[in-house]
Design a protein around this motif. Structure first.
Motif, PDB file in Angstrom:
ATOM      1  N   ALA A   1     -39.113  14.670  22.074  1.00 37.69           N
ATOM      2  CA  ALA A   1     -39.391  13.681  21.028  1.00 37.69           C
ATOM      3  C   ALA A   1     -39.038  14.211  19.657  1.00 37.69           C
ATOM      4  O   ALA A   1     -39.446  13.651  18.637  1.00 37.69           O
ATOM      5  N   ASP A   2     -38.303  15.298  19.578  1.00 35.29           N
ATOM      6  CA  ASP A   2     -37.928  15.894  18.299  1.00 35.29           C
ATOM      7  C   ASP A   2     -36.812  15.078  17.664  1.00 35.29           C
ATOM      8  O   ASP A   2     -36.305  14.104  18.236  1.00 35.29           O
ATOM      9  N   ASP A   3     -36.371  15.505  16.512  1.00 38.10           N
ATOM     10  CA  ASP A   3     -35.304  14.777  15.822  1.00 38.10           C
ATOM     11  C   ASP A   3     -33.939  15.143  16.422  1.00 38.10           C
ATOM     12  O   ASP A   3     -33.828  16.023  17.271  1.00 38.10           O
ATOM     13  N   ASN A   4     -32.904  14.440  15.956  1.00 37.98           N
ATOM     14  CA  ASN A   4     -31.539  14.657  16.422  1.00 37.98           C
ATOM     15  C   ASN A   4     -30.683  15.252  15.302  1.00 37.98           C
ATOM     16  O   ASN A   4     -29.545  14.824  15.077  1.00 37.98           O
ATOM     17  N   SER A   5     -31.250  16.215  14.588  1.00 31.98           N
ATOM     18  CA  SER A   5     -30.544  16.768  13.426  1.00 31.98           C
ATOM     19  C   SER A   5     -29.208  17.385  13.813  1.00 31.98           C
ATOM     20  O   SER A   5     -28.193  17.211  13.116  1.00 31.98           O
ATOM     21  N   PHE A   6     -29.174  18.101  14.932  1.00 32.14           N
ATOM     22  CA  PHE A   6     -27.921  18.776  15.316  1.00 32.14           C
ATOM     23  C   PHE A   6     -26.869  17.754  15.737  1.00 32.14           C
ATOM     24  O   PHE A   6     -25.685  17.904  15.408  1.00 32.14           O
ATOM     25  N   LEU A   7     -27.284  16.702  16.458  1.00 29.78           N
ATOM     26  CA  LEU A   7     -26.332  15.650  16.815  1.00 29.78           C
ATOM     27  C   LEU A   7     -25.782  14.976  15.566  1.00 29.78           C
ATOM     28  O   LEU A   7     -24.584  14.682  15.471  1.00 29.78           O
ATOM     29  N   ASN A   8     -26.683  14.717  14.580  1.00 32.03           N
ATOM     30  CA  ASN A   8     -26.217  14.102  13.337  1.00 32.03           C
ATOM     31  C   ASN A   8     -25.231  15.003  12.607  1.00 32.03           C
ATOM     32  O   ASN A   8     -24.237  14.538  12.021  1.00 32.03           O
ATOM     33  N   LEU A   9     -25.505  16.306  12.606  1.00 32.54           N
ATOM     34  CA  LEU A   9     -24.606  17.255  11.947  1.00 32.54           C
ATOM     35  C   LEU A   9     -23.215  17.223  12.586  1.00 32.54           C
ATOM     36  O   LEU A   9     -22.198  17.210  11.881  1.00 32.54           O
TER      37      LEU A   9
ATOM     38  N   ARG B   1     -24.231  18.711   3.238  1.00 28.36           N
ATOM     39  CA  ARG B   1     -22.778  18.653   3.037  1.00 28.36           C
ATOM     40  C   ARG B   1     -22.151  20.016   3.306  1.00 28.36           C
ATOM     41  O   ARG B   1     -21.082  20.114   3.914  1.00 28.36           O
ATOM     42  N   GLU B   2     -22.796  21.082   2.900  1.00 30.47           N
ATOM     43  CA  GLU B   2     -22.238  22.409   3.120  1.00 30.47           C
ATOM     44  C   GLU B   2     -22.173  22.733   4.612  1.00 30.47           C
ATOM     45  O   GLU B   2     -21.181  23.274   5.105  1.00 30.47           O
ATOM     46  N   ASN B   3     -23.248  22.415   5.351  1.00 35.05           N
ATOM     47  CA  ASN B   3     -23.235  22.653   6.795  1.00 35.05           C
ATOM     48  C   ASN B   3     -22.148  21.823   7.496  1.00 35.05           C
ATOM     49  O   ASN B   3     -21.436  22.307   8.378  1.00 35.05           O
ATOM     50  N   GLU B   4     -22.022  20.549   7.103  1.00 33.30           N
ATOM     51  CA  GLU B   4     -21.018  19.682   7.726  1.00 33.30           C
ATOM     52  C   GLU B   4     -19.610  20.175   7.458  1.00 33.30           C
ATOM     53  O   GLU B   4     -18.751  20.212   8.371  1.00 33.30           O
ATOM     54  N   GLN B   5     -19.337  20.550   6.227  1.00 38.72           N
ATOM     55  CA  GLN B   5     -17.997  21.017   5.875  1.00 38.72           C
ATOM     56  C   GLN B   5     -17.638  22.301   6.620  1.00 38.72           C
ATOM     57  O   GLN B   5     -16.516  22.447   7.120  1.00 38.72           O
ATOM     58  N   LEU B   6     -18.608  23.224   6.689  1.00 41.52           N
ATOM     59  CA  LEU B   6     -18.333  24.474   7.384  1.00 41.52           C
ATOM     60  C   LEU B   6     -18.078  24.226   8.880  1.00 41.52           C
ATOM     61  O   LEU B   6     -17.140  24.789   9.466  1.00 41.52           O
ATOM     62  N   LEU B   7     -18.901  23.351   9.490  1.00 37.83           N
ATOM     63  CA  LEU B   7     -18.690  23.043  10.911  1.00 37.83           C
ATOM     64  C   LEU B   7     -17.359  22.324  11.119  1.00 37.83           C
ATOM     65  O   LEU B   7     -16.634  22.614  12.083  1.00 37.83           O
ATOM     66  N   ALA B   8     -17.002  21.422  10.203  1.00 40.93           N
ATOM     67  CA  ALA B   8     -15.725  20.718  10.316  1.00 40.93           C
ATOM     68  C   ALA B   8     -14.559  21.690  10.185  1.00 40.93           C
ATOM     69  O   ALA B   8     -13.569  21.606  10.933  1.00 40.93           O
ATOM     70  N   ASP B   9     -14.657  22.600   9.224  1.00 38.41           N
ATOM     71  CA  ASP B   9     -13.587  23.597   9.069  1.00 38.41           C
ATOM     72  C   ASP B   9     -13.448  24.450  10.322  1.00 38.41           C
ATOM     73  O   ASP B   9     -12.334  24.822  10.712  1.00 38.41           O
TER      74      ASP B   9
ATOM     75  N   THR C   1     -16.345  13.226   9.818  1.00 38.45           N
ATOM     76  CA  THR C   1     -15.785  12.574   8.639  1.00 38.45           C
ATOM     77  C   THR C   1     -14.836  13.487   7.877  1.00 38.45           C
ATOM     78  O   THR C   1     -14.035  13.017   7.072  1.00 38.45           O
ATOM     79  N   TYR C   2     -14.936  14.783   8.091  1.00 38.26           N
ATOM     80  CA  TYR C   2     -14.045  15.732   7.420  1.00 38.26           C
ATOM     81  C   TYR C   2     -12.847  16.115   8.303  1.00 38.26           C
ATOM     82  O   TYR C   2     -12.025  16.934   7.905  1.00 38.26           O
ATOM     83  N   LEU C   3     -12.770  15.521   9.485  1.00 36.61           N
ATOM     84  CA  LEU C   3     -11.706  15.874  10.433  1.00 36.61           C
ATOM     85  C   LEU C   3     -10.749  14.705  10.617  1.00 36.61           C
ATOM     86  O   LEU C   3     -11.110  13.537  10.403  1.00 36.61           O
ATOM     87  N   ASN C   4      -9.547  15.033  11.030  1.00 39.38           N
ATOM     88  CA  ASN C   4      -8.582  14.011  11.425  1.00 39.38           C
ATOM     89  C   ASN C   4      -8.555  13.877  12.951  1.00 39.38           C
ATOM     90  O   ASN C   4      -7.545  13.502  13.532  1.00 39.38           O
ATOM     91  N   LYS C   5      -9.669  14.206  13.593  1.00 38.02           N
ATOM     92  CA  LYS C   5      -9.770  14.186  15.038  1.00 38.02           C
ATOM     93  C   LYS C   5     -11.004  13.412  15.444  1.00 38.02           C
ATOM     94  O   LYS C   5     -11.918  13.194  14.637  1.00 38.02           O
ATOM     95  N   LYS C   6     -10.986  13.027  16.723  1.00 34.32           N
ATOM     96  CA  LYS C   6     -12.141  12.349  17.289  1.00 34.32           C
ATOM     97  C   LYS C   6     -13.059  13.396  17.896  1.00 34.32           C
ATOM     98  O   LYS C   6     -12.649  14.234  18.683  1.00 34.32           O
ATOM     99  N   VAL C   7     -14.347  13.365  17.506  1.00 32.22           N
ATOM    100  CA  VAL C   7     -15.342  14.287  18.055  1.00 32.22           C
ATOM    101  C   VAL C   7     -16.137  13.525  19.113  1.00 32.22           C
ATOM    102  O   VAL C   7     -16.769  12.503  18.813  1.00 32.22           O
ATOM    103  N   LEU C   8     -16.083  14.013  20.363  1.00 27.36           N
ATOM    104  CA  LEU C   8     -16.777  13.389  21.475  1.00 27.36           C
ATOM    105  C   LEU C   8     -17.875  14.325  21.967  1.00 27.36           C
ATOM    106  O   LEU C   8     -17.602  15.453  22.382  1.00 27.36           O
ATOM    107  N   ILE C   9     -19.119  13.852  21.893  1.00 24.28           N
ATOM    108  CA  ILE C   9     -20.253  14.622  22.417  1.00 24.28           C
ATOM    109  C   ILE C   9     -20.444  14.182  23.864  1.00 24.28           C
ATOM    110  O   ILE C   9     -20.957  13.092  24.127  1.00 24.28           O
TER     111      ILE C   9
END
Length: 753
Positions: free
Chosen positions: A197-205, A113-121, A211-219
């Motif tokens: 074959a690694d995980d997708n942790s960064f994509l998930n982040l 949650r802390e990483n997501e909030q900081l990236l969203a901010d 969810t903390y933004l009022n914008k659409k995030v497009l990868i």
């Protein structure tokens, strides 16, 4: 068009590097670069222990290195096994739904949650409604294999999937997802396969931060670091077909060397476990390069480019410059033709070294130079599907139906327009035929209009001449009749102040005769009478003014007619300028009013004009009789008579050759004074010339001459034949075609009149 912005995000442990690019007319613009430290690491997977290509040689034995781990044989599949084993030891999974695993401890949830909030901010400040992101797979995480003597592009889809599954499976039960690998054909029989074959942790982040933004995030894109660096080299450098380019990346704990031949990746050296924290990293990299050269797989190296280094960039450049004297060693720099900089500091290759991967990720996400970047894309299909704007649902089917109906509709439009065009062409042909049929009528109408204009000009002139003729004729008639009964009175001078007043000066032998002279007029005032001597006799000189002369002559005047000829309707009014009807047989000299000999000097000025006019009318009537038409032209004043034999025909000069006269045959010379049959009288000289040519082709003796009328217009008269007499011309008229017999007139040839 609004400018789009793209964010390139790369990570290493808990450190994010960001590059922001903006589209311009000429390409892209680097707006800013930045570094963000997250509270916690993104993933715990180590950079080390990953193999790539099948290299079984022992580097350390060749270069006599003391590292005990260097004696191990490294193969592509052994490294792949290690990668799979390490990936199974990870605490994270690759699915987005598993990010919400309820079995996680409260500390793990707080960390995420802390990483997501900081990236969203941090992302809040970019983009208005959408944030377009390009990201990466850190170097060393992707396994590369060079497959020889194979062409996957020629295989069927299922066959190709099975082929790659066999190459990538380390255990029989392992599932290989098509999202985990990508391939590119290097040449006809060589393929480069990239597997992650690694995980997708960064994509998930990144997705959870939405969810903390009022914008659409497009990868928009995810590429391995190795593919990003190769793409940057392709775009910003001119790579010859036989050029060998080495790309050197020095990370914190590991390093990577990639070799390109031309624009293709031909060799990815296994991960080097030394990084910037090691003092021997430069020597190790140098030994790896020498080993590849000694193997003979690579010819002479053309250039070495430093693509990633934070602390050792300048030292590494100096070191490799010294080791490779014949090789061009430099930082990977960005060409200003493709990428502009908003700040001068961004133009520094040393300053941009740590951010090159982020810039390349944003560049690939923009799809500018897409061909150079997208060969080894490893963006999962579920993300692509989620971000597609148009899906083939009901609206997609509707669009396909519309596309299928488009040819039918276009064919319908074509048939309708073709039919309309055919109808218009037929109408044009009909109109052309009607125009050709009416062309003779139009020509005759133009002739008639020209004749009408001539008649109107003559009528205006006659009206102007006759405006005061009747008034003065009646005035002098009263004066002549009254003064005839008063002897010994003569007039010395007559003048007019206006059209309704007269002034007389004269002499009388008897004083009493002056009032008698004044009594001739209704309103006459004797202004002065004086006695004087003249030739030994006493006479009386007097002056008199006559007012309102019209009241004396009004009973005898007729209203002056006005011209009322309508060229459109063809109506005309006969004009009679005399107060008494004159006999047609009356001689011209009897038309003028009688004037006594004693008043001839006083009336000389007013009586001269009628005599000239009547003489001219008589002369014209005698000299120019007409045929079947009338054309008054200027001074000609031609008239029509159905019995031309009553006119006197002037003799023709005997010196003229008889061969010059006649209706048919060539015109030897134009005989001025001879009679001709006029068919046309027009103002267009070129058209007149064409009409003469037509008549000459028909065999007529065609004649063309011009006259200038009083309106200063030049008219061209076109006649046929030359005749000595009017009678001969009338006989020739009967020989003309019907179209010519209905509209003509006979006239003398008088050039320039």
């Amino acid at each position: 068009m609004a400018k789009k912005e793209y964010i390139g995000l790369t990570y290493e442990e808990n450190r994010l590097r960001m590059a922001r690019l903006r589209t311009t007319k000429n390409g892209l613009e680097l707006v800013e670069v930045d570094t963000v430290d997250l509270p916690h690491p993104i993933t715990t997977v180590s950079d080390s222990g990953l193999g790539d290509l099948d290299f079984s040689e022992d580097y350390e034995e060749i270069f006599e290195m003391d590292d005990p781990t260097s004696s191990e044989t490294v193969t592509g599949f052994e490294d792949l096994d290690e990668t799979e084993e390490s990936s199974r030891e990870e605490t994270d999974t690759s699915d987005l739904e598993e990010s919400f695993d309820m079995t996680k401890t409260e500390d793990e949830a707080d960390i995420e949650r802390e990483n997501e909030q900081l990236l969203a901010d941090y992302l809040t400040q970019y983009g208005k409604r959408k944030v377009r992101i390009g990201t990466h797979i850190p170097f060393g995480r992707t396994t590369f294999q060079v497959l020889k003597n194979v062409d996957p592009g020629s295989m069927k889809k299922n066959e190709r999937l099975e082929f790659f599954r066999e190459k990538l499976q380390t255990t029989p039960d392992e599932e290989i997802n098509p999202d985990q690998y990508s391939w590119v054909q290097l040449d006809d029989k060589t393929c480069l396969l990239a597997h992650y074959a690694d995980d997708n942790s960064f994509l998930n982040l990144i997705e959870l931060s939405e969810t903390y933004l009022n914008k659409k995030v497009l990868i928009q894109e995810r590429l391995p670091d190795e593919a990003i660096w190769a793409g940057l080299a392709r775009v910003n450098y001119t790579l010859g077909t036989d050029d060998i380019t080495g790309l050197i990346a020095i990370g914190t704990h590991s390093s990577r060397i990639i070799f390109m031949k031309g624009e293709q990746i031909v060799n990815v050296i296994p991960i080097i476990t030394d990084g910037e924290e090691s003092n021997d990293v430069l020597n190790t990299i140098f030994s790896k390069i020498l080993f590849e050269i000694d193997k003979g797989d690579l010819p002479k190296i053309t250039r070495l480019l430093l693509v990633r280094s934070a602390k050792l960039s300048e030292k590494a450049k100096r070191y490799f410059d010294q080791q490779f004297e014949d090789v061009d060693v430099d930082y990977l720099t960005l060409d200003s033709k493709h990428l502009n900089y908003t700040d001068e500091i961004l133009d520094s290759p040393v300053y941009l070294q740590p951010y090159l991967t982020s810039i390349g990720a944003a560049w690939a996400a923009s799809k500018i130079h897409e061909k150079e970047y997208s060969d080894l894309s490893l963006l999962p299909e579920y993300i692509r599907e989620k971000q597609r704007v148009l899906k083939l649902e009901w609206h997609g089917i509707a669009i396909l139906i519309l596309i299928a109906l488009t040819p039918l509709y276009l064919n319908y439009l074509y048939q309708a327009k073709s039919s309309q065009l055919t109808d218009l062409q037929q109408e044009i042909q009909i109109l052309d035929n009607q125009i050709e049929e009416l062309r003779p009528t139009a020509t005759m109408t133009e002739d008639l209009m020209s004749e009408i204009s001539i008649l109107n000009a003559e009528n205006e002139r006659l009206l102007e001449l006759a405006q005061y003729n009747q008034q003065w004729s009646e005035t002098f008639r009263i004066l002549n009749e009254g003064i005839a009964d008063i002897p010994n009175v003569w007039l010395e001078n007559l003048s007019t102040a206006d059209n309704n007043s007269l002034n007389f000066n004269g002499y009388s032998m008897n004083r009493s005769q002056i009032p008698e002279f004044a009594s001739i007029f209704t309103d006459a005032n004797i202004q002065q009478v004086s006695q004087t001597e003249m030739r030994g006799a006493t006479v009386y000189s007097f002056g008199m003014r006559v007012n309102n002369i019209r009241q004396d002559i009004e009973p005898f005047l007729q209203e002056m007619p006005e011209q009322s000829f309508d060229t459109e309707q063809g109506s005309e009014v006969e004009i009679n300028f005399s107060s008494n009807e004159l006999s047609e047989d009356m001689p011209a000299e009897e038309i003028a009013a009688p004037v006594s000999e004693s008043q001839s000097s006083a009336m000389s000025s007013s009586s001269q004009s009628p005599e000239i006019e009547q003489t001219e009318v008589s002369e014209i009537a005698e000299s120019e009789p007409m045929g079947s038409g009338i054309e008054p032209n200027g001074d000609d004043n031609e008239q029509t008579d159905n019995n031309p034999a009553s006119f006197k025909e002037p003799p023709i000069i005997n010196s003229r050759s008889q061969s010059s006269f006649g209706l048919m045959g060539p015109e030897n010379q134009m005989l001025e004074g001879a009679y001709t049959i006029v068919l046309h009288s027009i103002t267009d000289e070129q058209r007149a010339g064409r009409e003469v040519e037509i008549l000459e082709e028909e065999g007529y003796k065609a004649t063309l001459w011009d006259v200038v009328l009083e309106d200063n217009k030049r008219w061209w008269r076109i006649g046929v034949g030359q005749f000595q007499t009017v009678s001969a011309a009338l006989e020739a008229v009967q020989e003309l075609p019907r179209a010519y017999r209905e509209r003509n007139f006979i006239i003398r040839i008088r050039e320039g009149r």
